[in-house]
Design an enzyme around this catalytic site. Structure first.
Site, short mmCIF file in Angstrom:
data_model
loop_
_atom_site.label_atom_id
_atom_site.label_comp_id
_atom_site.label_asym_id
_atom_site.label_seq_id
_atom_site.Cartn_x
_atom_site.Cartn_y
_atom_site.Cartn_z
N ASP A 1 0.65 24.47 -36.66
CA ASP A 1 -0.11 23.49 -35.88
C ASP A 1 -1.42 24.03 -35.37
O ASP A 1 -1.98 23.49 -34.43
CB ASP A 1 0.75 22.96 -34.73
CG ASP A 1 1.13 24.07 -33.76
OD1 ASP A 1 0.81 25.24 -34.04
OD2 ASP A 1 1.75 23.76 -32.74
N GLU B 1 -5.87 24.08 -25.40
CA GLU B 1 -6.36 22.82 -25.94
C GLU B 1 -6.32 21.71 -24.90
O GLU B 1 -5.41 21.67 -24.08
CB GLU B 1 -5.51 22.39 -27.13
CG GLU B 1 -5.58 23.36 -28.28
CD GLU B 1 -4.59 23.06 -29.38
OE1 GLU B 1 -4.93 23.31 -30.54
OE2 GLU B 1 -3.47 22.58 -29.08
#
Lengths: 352, 352
Positions: free
Chosen positions: A238, A67
């Site tokens: 998450d 990410e």
């Protein structure tokens, strides 16, 4: 080499290595650093509207995710690169590693490169402490810590330093992780209680923190384990397909999030309908929305980690950096900025 | 310091500095590097479907932009950080600087950090050469080069090395830029013709490359300057509000793009209606769509720069990196991956 041009000052950017980061944390003191970070994240959450906000840009594969998490306040720009690969530990690698960059918006030039595996552990713990400061029942002293991996000790110490927790009750599916965590917290001033099950860990806890690492929809907390009045920091769920809480528990809780569009995809609430009500933690901090209403309420911070927290952490780090850092020759800086080619040609070794 | 733990091999990631990059380019040879890159971008464009594709993530301010450009082919992941700040040159800084990272998808661990200001200049020129290889009229030997800044010499040499251009006709609003470019291309084997206007530069050119830097909707090429049959590489118009060509010229041209969703926002075609027809360069390469139909057609490559080109460039670079690189201690690598805290504690200097 004497004949080759040397990089100019503008070409050089400080680099904070893992060793540098650890030295800085020790110089500041870990608990002091966690308190500083909590206060600074709170201050940045108060000025939420000044930030560019986008959900992080994720590249998913079957076994993990990479990410990029950028944000800017119009004066500085920061981004973090972070991976999540639960199977890495089997190969002796970290599940999560991270690094990041802080830049000037006015020029686009980087101010600092930094390791962020260690820094992310600190800012994640500080964000949990910030949520608990605003949402946990008054006088909370006992925390259950379910998942005793790389994030666990940082969570325990942040809640101690910021919220006055004095007891942590530990549980992990792997007893070796609990032993490691208990050993590391010896001498910290916390009373540490290893427990044989998640249910046992929650007994008497006013705050429950889940930070497990499996990339799947696990149920770490069942509805019937949770009594009235507790505050839950759900940190481990998450990313899409990775959750820790039973939906029935979410139905009983008032849920608080960082950045709703991201949490809807990545957080515990990915299990819930799109109209499941949530409130923003930053609005609790500014007073725009109510936090904990009463002593019987279950509050849940559905933490997934947001770019502003990394922005805050990098700015905190930049303020700790002294002269004498390792410098990276990363910016091509020709004498005439339009003459990049000339710079390349002048770098050619003189012929013998 | 002898008592402190040293970083393990897994903690260390090669860093290719500006000086390293220039040394690698000289070792390979600039024109050979441009040819290699062109061939490798072509090969990666042929397997377009294997890549994750997203428009770059831009953070705009009044005076510039900072962008992250990630992509992955499922085996490797790459991203580039790049800024664009035209006013930087007035402060002696580069308009565009860049750096990037190549990673393994399987672990999320970085394989290499690299400067990319120099590498971006090469890959941008190689992409233009790739477009011209597939779209320019047969036997093109003369190129007009409008905008003689940092990108100009690389464009000239890539088109020479890949497409056989033997003459470049230069124009820039700033005569000093043209002088710099002409001086740098002395001895390159190209015939260099400085011209007093953009119109004069286009005379007799079969390929016209525009690479100006102003962040505004400028009209570098008017419709009446362009005769039949030319190929245009429009490189400088690459963000919202920054274009180089007259809309009437776009109406006459067959336009080719890298990644349409990004080019609609950033390219010359941002001036055109949403249904203005474009074709993908990669589909010309695979043969799925027709490139140049006939000798009278105006073909336009509306290049804005796409993440796959940076992915290709970083993989090319990685193949050139020898042992002995500078290594960055950027990955926290505890003996037990779950024991990040223990690693931090062991790094504390022994008390005297």
């Amino acid at each position: 080499m004497r004949d080759l041009p040397q990089p100019s000052a503008q070409a050089l950017v400080p680099f904070i290595s893992v060793a540098d980061m650890m030295a800085i944390i020790h110089r500041v003191g870990l608990e002091a650093a966690l308190r500083d970070l909590t206060d600074r994240i709170e201050a940045d959450f108060r000025r939420w509207a000044t930030f560019d906000k986008t959900a992080r840009v994720a590249s998913h594969s079957d076994i993990g995710v990479i990410e990029l998490m950028p944000t800017s306040d119009g004066s500085r720009y920061a981004f973090k690169y972070v991976n999540g690969h639960p199977a890495n530990t089997r190969a002796g690698l970290q599940t999560v590693t991270a690094f990041g960059v802080l830049s000037q918006v006015a020029t686009g030039y980087p101010l600092m490169f930094a390791e962020m595996t260690m820094l992310t552990a600190l800012r994640t713990a500080a964000t949990s402490a910030l949520a608990a400061r605003h949402l946990a029942p008054k006088g909370a002293r006992v925390m259950a810590l379910i998942g005793n991996g790389a994030q666990a000790e940082f969570q325990a110490l942040a809640l101690k330093a910021v919220c006055g927790i004095d007891t942590v009750r530990l549980y992990d599916v792997d007893p070796a992780a609990t032993e490691k965590c208990a050993r590391n917290l010896e001498g910290s001033g916390l009373t540490v209680v290893p427990c044989p099950s998640a249910e046992a860990a929650t007994l008497g806890a006013q705050i429950i923190t889940t930070c497990t690492a499996d990339k799947r929809n696990a149920t770490v907390l069942h509805d019937n384990m949770i009594g009235e009045g507790v505050h839950i920091n759900a940190i481990g769920g998450d990313c899409p397909g990775k959750t820790e809480l039973a939906p029935a528990l979410l139905d009983r809780a008032q849920t608080f999030v960082e950045f709703e569009p991201q949490t809807r995809v990545e957080g515990e609430i990915q299990q819930m309908p799109a109209d499941y009500p949530v409130a923003a933690l930053w609005q609790v901090i500014t007073g725009a929305v109510e936090g904990r209403r009463d002593a019987g309420q279950i509050t849940l911070f559905d933490g997934v980690g947001f770019a502003i927290e990394d922005f805050t952490a990098l700015n905190w780090l930049y303020d700790q950096v002294h002269a004498g850092s390792q410098m990276l020759d990363v910016i091509a800086d020709p004498d005439d900025p339009r003459d990049l080619y000339g710079m390349l040609m002048r770098a050619q070794r003189p012929k013998a």
